[in-house]
Write a protein that holds these residues in place. Structure first.
Motif, PDB file in Angstrom:
ATOM      1  N   GLY A  23       0.806  -1.217   0.000  1.00 43.95           N
ATOM      2  CA  GLY A  23       0.000   0.000   0.000  1.00 43.95           C
ATOM      3  C   GLY A  23       0.832   1.256   0.000  1.00 43.95           C
ATOM      4  N   VAL A  24       1.982   1.230   0.673  1.00 39.81           N
ATOM      5  CA  VAL A  24       2.871   2.393   0.669  1.00 39.81           C
ATOM      6  C   VAL A  24       3.423   2.608  -0.742  1.00 39.81           C
ATOM      7  CG1 VAL A  24       5.090   3.240   1.528  1.00 39.81           C
ATOM      8  CG2 VAL A  24       3.435   2.258   3.108  1.00 39.81           C
ATOM      9  N   VAL A  25       3.701   1.522  -1.443  1.00 35.11           N
ATOM     10  CA  VAL A  25       4.261   1.608  -2.788  1.00 35.11           C
ATOM     11  C   VAL A  25       3.182   1.920  -3.824  1.00 35.11           C
ATOM     12  CG1 VAL A  25       5.453   0.280  -4.582  1.00 35.11           C
ATOM     13  CG2 VAL A  25       6.139   0.057  -2.194  1.00 35.11           C
ATOM     14  N   GLY A  26       1.981   1.348  -3.651  1.00 35.58           N
ATOM     15  CA  GLY A  26       0.974   1.457  -4.700  1.00 35.58           C
ATOM     16  C   GLY A  26      -0.380   1.925  -4.222  1.00 35.58           C
ATOM     17  N   ALA A  27      -1.377   1.065  -4.391  1.00 35.77           N
ATOM     18  CA  ALA A  27      -2.777   1.421  -4.179  1.00 35.77           C
ATOM     19  C   ALA A  27      -3.091   1.628  -2.696  1.00 35.77           C
ATOM     20  CB  ALA A  27      -3.683   0.323  -4.734  1.00 35.77           C
ATOM     21  N   ALA A  28      -3.968   2.583  -2.420  1.00 36.59           N
ATOM     22  CA  ALA A  28      -4.352   2.904  -1.043  1.00 36.59           C
ATOM     23  C   ALA A  28      -5.226   1.812  -0.431  1.00 36.59           C
ATOM     24  CB  ALA A  28      -5.080   4.236  -0.999  1.00 36.59           C
ATOM     25  N   VAL A  29      -5.914   1.032  -1.273  1.00 38.21           N
ATOM     26  CA  VAL A  29      -6.758  -0.048  -0.755  1.00 38.21           C
ATOM     27  C   VAL A  29      -5.906  -1.060  -0.010  1.00 38.21           C
ATOM     28  CG1 VAL A  29      -8.263  -1.949  -1.432  1.00 38.21           C
ATOM     29  CG2 VAL A  29      -8.471   0.260  -2.564  1.00 38.21           C
ATOM     30  N   ASN A  30      -4.741  -1.373  -0.544  1.00 37.89           N
ATOM     31  CA  ASN A  30      -3.838  -2.311   0.128  1.00 37.89           C
ATOM     32  C   ASN A  30      -3.401  -1.786   1.483  1.00 37.89           C
ATOM     33  OD1 ASN A  30      -3.892  -4.125  -1.986  1.00 37.89           O
ATOM     34  ND2 ASN A  30      -2.101  -3.258  -2.972  1.00 37.89           N
ATOM     35  N   LEU A  31      -3.164  -0.486   1.575  1.00 36.67           N
ATOM     36  CA  LEU A  31      -2.719   0.102   2.830  1.00 36.67           C
ATOM     37  C   LEU A  31      -3.778  -0.044   3.908  1.00 36.67           C
ATOM     38  CD1 LEU A  31      -0.629   1.759   4.414  1.00 36.67           C
ATOM     39  CD2 LEU A  31      -1.760   3.811   3.552  1.00 36.67           C
ATOM     40  N   TRP A  32      -5.003   0.320   3.608  1.00 34.50           N
ATOM     41  CA  TRP A  32      -6.072   0.245   4.605  1.00 34.50           C
ATOM     42  C   TRP A  32      -6.399  -1.198   4.962  1.00 34.50           C
ATOM     43  CZ3 TRP A  32      -6.612   4.215   7.375  1.00 34.50           C
ATOM     44  CH2 TRP A  32      -6.415   5.477   6.846  1.00 34.50           C
ATOM     45  N   THR A  33      -6.421  -2.069   3.971  1.00 33.94           N
ATOM     46  CA  THR A  33      -6.680  -3.480   4.247  1.00 33.94           C
ATOM     47  C   THR A  33      -5.560  -4.072   5.099  1.00 33.94           C
ATOM     48  OG1 THR A  33      -7.818  -3.656   2.131  1.00 33.94           O
ATOM     49  CG2 THR A  33      -7.175  -5.713   3.188  1.00 33.94           C
ATOM     50  N   GLY A  34      -4.329  -3.710   4.799  1.00 28.73           N
ATOM     51  CA  GLY A  34      -3.188  -4.184   5.580  1.00 28.73           C
ATOM     52  C   GLY A  34      -3.220  -3.700   7.015  1.00 28.73           C
ATOM     53  N   LEU A  35      -3.613  -2.441   7.204  1.00 29.64           N
ATOM     54  CA  LEU A  35      -3.714  -1.916   8.571  1.00 29.64           C
ATOM     55  C   LEU A  35      -4.774  -2.659   9.377  1.00 29.64           C
ATOM     56  CD1 LEU A  35      -3.377   1.918   7.928  1.00 29.64           C
ATOM     57  CD2 LEU A  35      -1.782   0.454   9.162  1.00 29.64           C
ATOM     58  N   VAL A  36      -5.917  -2.909   8.756  1.00 23.53           N
ATOM     59  CA  VAL A  36      -6.994  -3.634   9.449  1.00 23.53           C
ATOM     60  C   VAL A  36      -6.553  -5.059   9.769  1.00 23.53           C
ATOM     61  CG1 VAL A  36      -9.319  -4.576   9.178  1.00 23.53           C
ATOM     62  CG2 VAL A  36      -8.839  -2.216   8.508  1.00 23.53           C
ATOM     63  N   MET A  37      -5.899  -5.716   8.808  1.00 22.04           N
ATOM     64  CA  MET A  37      -5.450  -7.085   9.046  1.00 22.04           C
ATOM     65  C   MET A  37      -4.375  -7.146  10.133  1.00 22.04           C
ATOM     66  SD  MET A  37      -5.372  -8.740   5.252  1.00 22.04           S
ATOM     67  CE  MET A  37      -4.916 -10.362   5.817  1.00 22.04           C
ATOM     68  N   ALA A  38      -3.473  -6.171  10.161  1.00 23.53           N
ATOM     69  CA  ALA A  38      -2.422  -6.155  11.176  1.00 23.53           C
ATOM     70  C   ALA A  38      -3.015  -5.927  12.569  1.00 23.53           C
ATOM     71  CB  ALA A  38      -1.387  -5.084  10.846  1.00 23.53           C
ATOM     72  N   VAL A  39      -3.988  -5.032  12.678  1.00 20.92           N
ATOM     73  CA  VAL A  39      -4.639  -4.790  13.965  1.00 20.92           C
ATOM     74  C   VAL A  39      -5.394  -6.038  14.418  1.00 20.92           C
ATOM     75  CG1 VAL A  39      -6.470  -3.476  15.097  1.00 20.92           C
ATOM     76  CG2 VAL A  39      -4.764  -2.296  13.727  1.00 20.92           C
ATOM     77  N   PHE A  40      -6.119  -6.665  13.495  1.00 24.55           N
ATOM     78  CA  PHE A  40      -6.864  -7.885  13.805  1.00 24.55           C
ATOM     79  C   PHE A  40      -5.921  -9.007  14.243  1.00 24.55           C
ATOM     80  CE2 PHE A  40      -9.130 -11.784  12.464  1.00 24.55           C
ATOM     81  CZ  PHE A  40     -10.282 -11.625  13.205  1.00 24.55           C
TER      82      PHE A  40
END
Length: 53
Positions: A23-40
């Motif tokens: 997500g940092v490199v590309g699409a913002a969707v990956n960033l938000w999904t990654g943040l949610v998955m990491a918190v979970f």
């Protein structure tokens, strides 16, 4: 690591970090999904450590 919560939490953390990097490199969707998955995943790991079966 006999507790399934550690395995599930660990996988979510790993996949979350990979998606955060993507997500940092590309699409913002990956960033938000990654943040949610990491918190979970972090919540699962903390839950498994705090309340042993």
């Amino acid at each position: 690591m006999s507790d399934i919560r550690m395995v599930i939490g660990g996988l979510f953390l790993i996949y979350g970090v990979i998606l955060i990097i993507a997500g940092v490199v590309g699409a913002a969707v990956n960033l938000w999904t990654g943040l949610v998955m990491a918190v979970f995943g972090g919540a699962f790991v903390i839950w498994a450590r705090a309340k042993r079966i």
